[in-house]
Design an enzyme around this catalytic site. Structure first.
Site, PDB file in Angstrom:
ATOM      1  N   ASP A 135      -1.531   6.665   6.357  1.00 24.11           N
ATOM      2  CA  ASP A 135      -2.535   5.878   5.992  1.00 24.11           C
ATOM      3  C   ASP A 135      -2.915   4.832   7.101  1.00 24.11           C
ATOM      4  O   ASP A 135      -1.842   4.041   7.505  1.00 24.11           O
ATOM      5  CB  ASP A 135      -2.195   4.988   4.688  1.00 24.11           C
ATOM      6  CG  ASP A 135      -3.263   4.037   4.311  1.00 24.11           C
ATOM      7  OD1 ASP A 135      -4.019   3.755   5.054  1.00 24.11           O
ATOM      8  OD2 ASP A 135      -3.000   3.348   3.293  1.00 24.11           O
TER       9      ASP A 135
ATOM     10  N   TRP B  50       0.878  -1.256   0.035  1.00 22.90           N
ATOM     11  CA  TRP B  50      -0.044  -0.036  -0.144  1.00 22.90           C
ATOM     12  C   TRP B  50       0.831   1.192   0.173  1.00 22.90           C
ATOM     13  O   TRP B  50       0.550   2.231  -0.639  1.00 22.90           O
ATOM     14  CB  TRP B  50      -0.871   0.027   1.231  1.00 22.90           C
ATOM     15  CG  TRP B  50      -1.893  -1.102   1.040  1.00 22.90           C
ATOM     16  CD1 TRP B  50      -2.169  -2.193   1.908  1.00 22.90           C
ATOM     17  CD2 TRP B  50      -2.970  -1.448  -0.214  1.00 22.90           C
ATOM     18  NE1 TRP B  50      -2.938  -3.238   1.284  1.00 22.90           N
ATOM     19  CE2 TRP B  50      -3.513  -2.610   0.241  1.00 22.90           C
ATOM     20  CE3 TRP B  50      -3.145  -0.732  -1.114  1.00 22.90           C
ATOM     21  CZ2 TRP B  50      -4.472  -3.218  -0.720  1.00 22.90           C
ATOM     22  CZ3 TRP B  50      -4.534  -1.152  -2.078  1.00 22.90           C
ATOM     23  CH2 TRP B  50      -5.016  -2.433  -1.720  1.00 22.90           C
TER      24      TRP B  50
ATOM     25  N   LYS C   5     -12.075  -1.694   7.166  1.00 19.81           N
ATOM     26  CA  LYS C   5     -11.563  -2.755   8.007  1.00 19.81           C
ATOM     27  C   LYS C   5     -11.978  -2.633   9.407  1.00 19.81           C
ATOM     28  O   LYS C   5     -12.503  -3.598  10.306  1.00 19.81           O
ATOM     29  CB  LYS C   5      -9.838  -2.582   7.846  1.00 19.81           C
ATOM     30  CG  LYS C   5      -9.530  -3.000   6.387  1.00 19.81           C
ATOM     31  CD  LYS C   5      -8.117  -2.293   6.150  1.00 19.81           C
ATOM     32  CE  LYS C   5      -8.051  -2.121   4.860  1.00 19.81           C
ATOM     33  NZ  LYS C   5      -8.426  -3.735   3.906  1.00 19.81           N
TER      34      LYS C   5
HETATM   35  N1  PLP Z   1      -4.260   1.031   2.521  1.00 22.51           N
HETATM   36  C1  PLP Z   1      -4.232   0.014   3.268  1.00 22.51           C
HETATM   37  C2  PLP Z   1      -3.282   0.088   4.525  1.00 22.51           C
HETATM   38  C3  PLP Z   1      -5.062  -0.985   2.969  1.00 22.51           C
HETATM   39  O1  PLP Z   1      -5.111  -2.123   3.784  1.00 22.51           O
HETATM   40  C4  PLP Z   1      -5.812  -0.822   1.786  1.00 22.51           C
HETATM   41  C5  PLP Z   1      -6.802  -2.045   1.507  1.00 22.51           C
HETATM   42  O2  PLP Z   1      -6.875  -2.995   1.729  1.00 22.51           O
HETATM   43  C6  PLP Z   1      -5.825   0.197   1.149  1.00 22.51           C
HETATM   44  C7  PLP Z   1      -4.817   1.220   1.607  1.00 22.51           C
HETATM   45  C8  PLP Z   1      -6.732   0.333  -0.106  1.00 22.51           C
HETATM   46  O3  PLP Z   1      -8.101   0.731   0.336  1.00 22.51           O
HETATM   47  P1  PLP Z   1      -9.142   0.901  -0.652  1.00 22.51           P
HETATM   48  O4  PLP Z   1      -9.467  -0.166  -1.165  1.00 22.51           O
HETATM   49  O5  PLP Z   1     -10.250   1.666   0.012  1.00 22.51           O
HETATM   50  O6  PLP Z   1      -8.736   1.879  -1.841  1.00 22.51           O
END
Ligand code: PLP
Length: 360
Positions: free
Chosen positions: A171, A101, A195
């Site tokens: 994030d 991510w 989550k």
């Molecule tokens: N950041 C983290 C730490 C994640 O675990 C995730 C998704 O699993 C994301 C970003 C991406 O999220 P989204 O699907 O809401 O774009």
């Protein structure tokens, strides 16, 4: 009714009390004769839902007055673009690469400016966090970016990096509201809610006011300007009303549980049950360096693909579901967010022990 213990990394388990409350209000929200799914986002009733949700979130995180709370769409992934578009005045930022991510966020930022990799743990499949006490941060960087909890690899920043005075952007998708935060340490702290907090389709971003500006990159879409969203109280267009409503119920639930210090205590207790077992098991091994372990996502492996597959199959039959690990790590991953009861982790450990004995 037969509920399973759901260890999915997201969308993930929600508190049963919240789901039941939503069910009760499904046809008639507080006597207005309609569901939240059916009402105008400009109505007084919805205004009260979003205002209350924001205030409860402010109370939980103790958010200082000079921070705005935005309820946005496009998931965390859209913020990977919105953040550089809004913040990259010098067209340069630093990224700490601790997993997929953070890597994706960095790759997206590189479309808009220079995204410098300050440190990385890619050399060992992101199974640890790099030393962030003296990162090569330069004066011309607009911000420093981290992913605080790495959902796939199961690491968590227990100490924030030394950003040398630069704004920290984090994030927190997979550790949202799992622990208290000192919000003043961040320029932006944001996360997708699917989550730990609510249904998919909503990202909440807490942004220090001075970072909400007019002088964004020239081609920034209106919808992605933080200023558009802040000036319109997150209602520039139709928001994800349903997710905001459920998040609001989760915030009330968290308050009723005793708030974030209490959640952190429970999360530590829960994770300890699993880590203690892993540390003594001869069959199952945790994949993360001990000091960087996440309380939310716990990856573990056996030394055989066959055994992993057998374990996942048999666990599923026992009502312990969504335990398959991410393909880059293999094995298993148990996501044990706020709403996972300790009994769920205890049942998992009991089953692992039984499986180990039966297959050794
Ligand atoms: N950041 C983290 C730490 C994640 O675990 C995730 C998704 O699993 C994301 C970003 C991406 O999220 P989204 O699907 O809401 O774009």
């Amino acid at each position: 009714m037969s509920r399973v213990y759901n260890f999915s990394a997201g969308p993930a388990v929600l508190p049963e009390e919240v789901l039941l409350e939503a069910q009760k209000e499904m046809l008639d929200y507080h006597g207005c004769g309609m569901s939240v799914n059916e009402m105008s986002h400009r109505s007084k009733t919805f205004d009260s839902i979003i205002q209350t949700a924001e205030q409860d979130l402010r109370d939980l995180y103790n958010i200082p007055d000079n921070y705005k709370v935005l309820f946005l769409q496009g998931g965390a992934s859209q913020q990977f673009a919105a953040i550089p578009m809004n913040l990259m005045k010098n067209k340069k930022a630093g990224y700490v690469i601790t997993g997929q991510w953070a890597k994706k966020a960095c790759q997206e930022a590189a479309i808009y400016g220079e995204a410098v990799q300050l440190a990385s743990s890619a050399d060992k499949t992101f199974s640890y966090l790099p030393d962030c006490s003296d990162l090569p941060i330069t004066d011309d960087m607009d911000y420093v970016y981290i992913c605080k909890n790495n959902t796939i690899y199961g690491t968590h920043f227990n100490t924030l990096p030394n950003t040398k005075g630069k704004d920290l952007v984090a994030d927190v998708s997979s550790c949202f509201l799992s622990e208290p935060e000192d919000i003043s340490k961040y320029g932006i702290i944001y996360g997708g809610v699917q989550k730990n907090v609510g249904p998919a389709g909503l990202v909440i971003s807490i942004i220090r006011e001075d970072l909400i500006r007019d002088d964004v990159l020239p081609y920034t879409p209106t919808m992605l300007k933080f200023k558009t969203q802040a000036d319109n109280g997150s209602l520039y267009n139709t928001p994800n009303c349903w997710s905001i409503y459920i998040c609001g119920l989760v915030f009330k639930w968290l308050k009723a549980q005793g708030g974030l210090a209490e959640m952190q205590k429970r999360n530590e207790e829960k994770a300890k049950v699993l880590y203690d077992y892993l540390d003594q098991s001869k069959m199952f091994k945790g994949t993360v360096r001990v000091e960087d372990r996440s309380l939310m996502n716990v990856p573990f492996v056996t030394d055989s693909e066959e055994l992993n597959a057998k374990f996942i199959k048999e666990a599923t039959a026992e009502g312990l579901v969504s335990l398959k690990g991410h393909r880059t790590v293999g094995g298993m991953r148990a996501s044990i967010y706020n709403a996972m009861p300790k009994a769920g982790v205890e049942k998992l450990v009991q089953f692992m022990d039984q499986f180990e004995k039966a297959n050794s």
